[in-house]
Write an enzyme that holds these catalytic residues in place. Sequence first.
Site, PDB file in Angstrom:
ATOM      1  N   ALA A  65       0.872  -1.175   0.000  1.00 44.25           N
ATOM      2  CA  ALA A  65       0.000   0.000   0.000  1.00 44.25           C
ATOM      3  C   ALA A  65       0.910   1.226   0.000  1.00 44.25           C
ATOM      4  CB  ALA A  65      -0.893  -0.024   1.230  1.00 44.25           C
TER       5      ALA A  65
ATOM      6  N   GLY B 181       0.890  -4.934   1.065  1.00 45.50           N
ATOM      7  CA  GLY B 181      -0.353  -4.963   0.294  1.00 45.50           C
ATOM      8  C   GLY B 181      -0.175  -5.567  -1.093  1.00 45.50           C
TER       9      GLY B 181
ATOM     10  N   GLU C 266      -0.454  -9.157  -0.484  1.00 49.23           N
ATOM     11  CA  GLU C 266      -1.874  -9.385  -0.148  1.00 49.23           C
ATOM     12  C   GLU C 266      -2.756  -9.388  -1.405  1.00 49.23           C
ATOM     13  OE1 GLU C 266      -1.585  -6.239   2.858  1.00 49.23           O
ATOM     14  OE2 GLU C 266      -2.732  -7.566   4.157  1.00 49.23           O
TER      15      GLU C 266
ATOM     16  N   GLU D 198       5.150  -5.272   7.064  1.00 48.16           N
ATOM     17  CA  GLU D 198       4.436  -4.232   7.837  1.00 48.16           C
ATOM     18  C   GLU D 198       4.986  -4.074   9.242  1.00 48.16           C
ATOM     19  OE1 GLU D 198       2.976  -6.478   5.878  1.00 48.16           O
ATOM     20  OE2 GLU D 198       1.338  -5.551   4.745  1.00 48.16           O
TER      21      GLU D 198
END
Length: 268
Positions: free
Chosen positions: A73, A116, A119, A139
């Site tokens: 992200a 992300g 993910e 993360e």
Amino acid sequence: MGRPQLNLDTKPFVIFEKKGAVGLLTLNRPEALNALSHPLMDELEKALDECAADSAVRAVVLTGSDKAFAAGADISEMEGLNAAQMRLDPHLSRWDKVATFPKPTIAAISGYALGGGLELALACDLRIASETAVLGQPEILIGVIPGAGGSVRLARLLGRARALEMLLTGKRISAHEALKLGILNRVVPVELFLEEALKLAREIAAMPPLAVAAVKKSVLSALSPDYPDYPKALKLERELFYDLFDSEDQKEGMQAFIQKRKPKFKGK
Ligand code: CAA
């Protein structure tokens, strides 16, 4: 830091191409290693909606560049936000949309698939990677945890010990390690990863669409928290199986077998 509402750039962040019956979606933000910003995910959502609505698209391949599938992200969008602001933002639901997409999805991964980005790959049904792919959930190294399903999907895929090792160390792993762990379907040389994913997508796209949809629904239900027990999953599988006997494709497939010819499926 406020969220940018639009892609103010002239180039698209997601390139959508139709390759026969396969929708190819390419993440295109190389300057940020395909960091999954709001504008990029807006475009991805729109492209997925187009693929879902187009009956000629039977499978989707999601890819990035040789250097990065996606490095996570976009950290610069979220670093200044507090928990209440993050909660108000529907950004992470875009990953769920990939996970529940009704047609088969294949992630073609090369380079970084982190946070992300991993993910997003985990939300796809199948994963083909290049030998140069680097995967991880880093993360924890920036004081958070995965927020787009990474801890849940890795726990289901790898089990407690191996998932926790990845999540608690934030360590990056190679494609071959990820293959051994069961995160990837296969690893190929970098010049072949996209072609290999497209080949698999074409193979799946040629299958009878109603049966493809039913098999995906059955597997997702078996893994869904709404179906925690096997008897329920088995019951759904049986119902889907029975339903297919009302389709023309089932008649065509079985008759073609008996008549020793190639079936012509219509998706009906
Ligand atoms: N968000 C925003 N920008 C990012 C980014 C990210 N996740 N990853 C890379 N970039 C940007 C960098 O800021 C840099 O931009 P500038 O040139 O403008 O400085 C550019 O991409 C290239 O990156 P680097 O210079 O860092 O390249 P590198 O080759 O030295 O390192 C890397 C590559 C190891 C992938 C490193 O960029 C990195 O560690 N990125 C962050 C990975 C990460 O922590 N991802 C998790 C994000 S949080 C998340 O995803 C939460 C969630 O669950 C949804």
